[in-house]
Design an enzyme around this catalytic site. Structure first.
Site, PDB file in Angstrom:
ATOM      1  CG  ASP A  35      14.742  71.934  49.503  1.00 29.33           C
ATOM      2  OD1 ASP A  35      15.709  71.364  50.045  1.00 29.33           O
ATOM      3  OD2 ASP A  35      13.552  71.644  49.767  1.00 29.33           O
ATOM      4  CB  CYS A 261      24.922  58.822  59.022  1.00 26.47           C
ATOM      5  SG  CYS A 261      24.833  60.286  57.963  1.00 26.47           S
ATOM      6  NE  ARG A 332      18.822  64.586  59.284  1.00 23.43           N
ATOM      7  CZ  ARG A 332      19.812  64.672  58.403  1.00 23.43           C
ATOM      8  NH1 ARG A 332      19.590  64.386  57.131  1.00 23.43           N
ATOM      9  NH2 ARG A 332      21.019  65.044  58.787  1.00 23.43           N
TER      10      ARG A 332
END
Length: 425
Positions: A35, A261, A332
């Site tokens: 990362d 999503c 998010r």
């Protein structure tokens, strides 16, 4: 072609998707979890996962897993699995920047025979049309001659401790029949629920993007029904409970549709559809309706306050919950911020309380200050916005203790009984 017995895996991106995958593989094979966020890497090395998806014990059990933010530590890897975010931009268009940058990083260390597998949600064709050319350009290698690709869409459900990466069936695919077999065999090493080998990468990409599109459209239908029933003075939950007695009635509920999503993926599909000359009607209509629900909730609260003769201008409201879903710290694309923005238009002061949220992240992402705990008798309105377990354990009396003598309690998530709240969606 690389030898299946000598695979060394790199997981590129260690968020909600990448870390659980890295841990699962790290119990079986040599894995480098990569990362670019150095502080994230340092925290993981100490056994701390701020997403709360993986415990300290689970990290310790992945004895073949190491973490790094240095791209050179991927030199010895021959399988690269990309699990970076695929967000949308301010115009609700796909933002492939994280995916392209991850591909550029991998291209620097890509070797002959290597396989790059993408898990990030994309529109059909993105792997081969958008990502592979980047790999070719940076590495100087030829696709399906020097290196290969696969696609295996993630199915992580943040905060869900029952449906984990290993017990959710996995869709796999590869850029050649041989690579498809190898990718499928690789995932079968960790996925106890088994795999489904798709006919092509595009089929696997399409399968992923319609999973959440289907949910989005179904929730939009229920949201629209809630709007209709509210105007008719009928309780939506009671209607859904009655309809749910039929065996094939789908148990969707109204609410805000946020997260990385369901509230995002449909835009990837509609973008691709429009690029080939088709204007999707139902999908975009569902998106518009779901995106309007935050403002609707705020308006419903204001109307209820006016009916109780509570002055709206300068009122104080407590919003309980900020994350996009219950029992996880994920902020998010949370649609709670839509409620906050609409209440601000009425000159209402809002306090946000969420025991799951990292205050620094809320400040960074949304410029919001969350309170440590609400005080008694301070608010003209209270919105139970997220069904965190901490809130479910509160009684009606406890929740109402935060309100002034005259206040409105809006139960957005059906945490309380109908008689215990003033309004609900």
């Amino acid at each position: 072609m690389i030898n299946h017995n000598n695979l060394k895996i790199a997981i590129v991106g260690l968020g909600y998707v990448g870390l659980p995958l890295a841990v699962a593989f790290g119990k079986k094979r040599s894995v480098v979890g990569f990362d670019i966020n150095q502080s994230r890497i340092e925290a993981l090395k100490t056994g701390c996962d701020h997403t709360l998806e993986v415990s300290e014990l689970e990290l310790a059990e992945a004895k073949l897993l190491q973490f790094s933010h240095q791209i050179t530590d991927l030199n010895d890897c021959n399988i690269f699995i990309v699990t970076v975010p695929t967000p949308i931009d301010e115009y609700r268009q796909p933002d492939l920047t994280p995916l392209i940058k991850a591909s550029e990083c991998i291209g620097q260390v890509l070797k002959k025979g290597d396989i790059v597998i993408y898990e990030s949600t994309v529109y059909p064709g993105a792997t081969e049309d958008d990502c592979v050319p980047v790999l070719e350009r940076v590495s100087g290698l030829k696709f399906n001659q020097d290196f290969f690709a696969g696609y295996s869409p993630e199915r992580i459900n943040p905060g869900d401790k029952t449906h984990r990466v290993t017990n959710i069936r996995k869709v796999t695919s590869g850029s050649t029949p041989e690579i498809a077999d190898m990718v499928d065999a690789l995932y079968n090493e960790i996925i106890v629920a088994g795999t489904h080998k798709a006919a092509s990468i595009k089929v696997a990409e399409a399968a992923k993007v319609i999973e959440n599109t289907q949910r989005d459209v179904n929730i939009a239908l229920i949201n629209e029904l809630a709007l209709i029933f509210n105007k008719m003075g009928i309780d939506t939950e009671e209607v859904l409970e009655a309809a749910g007695t039929k065996w094939n009635f789908l148990p969707f509920r109204p609410g805000l549709v946020g997260g990385h999503c369901i509230g995002v993926d449909p835009y990837y599909l509609t973008h691709k559809a429009q690029s080939i000359g088709y204007h999707p009607e139902i999908i975009l209509a569902g998106r518009r309706l779901n995106d309007s629900m935050g403002a609707y909730v705020a308006t419903q609260l204001v109307k209820a306050m006016l009916k109780k003769k509570i002055q709206v201008d300068g009122a104080r409201v407590l919003v309980m919950g900020l994350t996009f879903k219950e029992n996880c710290p994920d902020l998010r694309n949370t649609k709670i911020v839509d409620i906050l923005a609409e209440l601000k238009e009425y000159n209402i002061a809002v306090d946000v309380y969420d025991p799951w949220v990292d205050a620094a992240e809320a400040k960074h992402e949304y410029d919001l200050s969350v309170i440590e705990a609400p005080q008694s008798e301070q608010y003209d309105g209270i919105i139970l916005a997220v069904a965190h377990e901490q809130f479910k354990q509160m009684s009606e009396t406890h929740v109402r203790s935060f309100g002034r003598k005259s206040h409105v309690l809006y139960d957005l998530k059906y945490i309380l009984n109908k008689a215990q709240s003033d309004i609900r969606l």
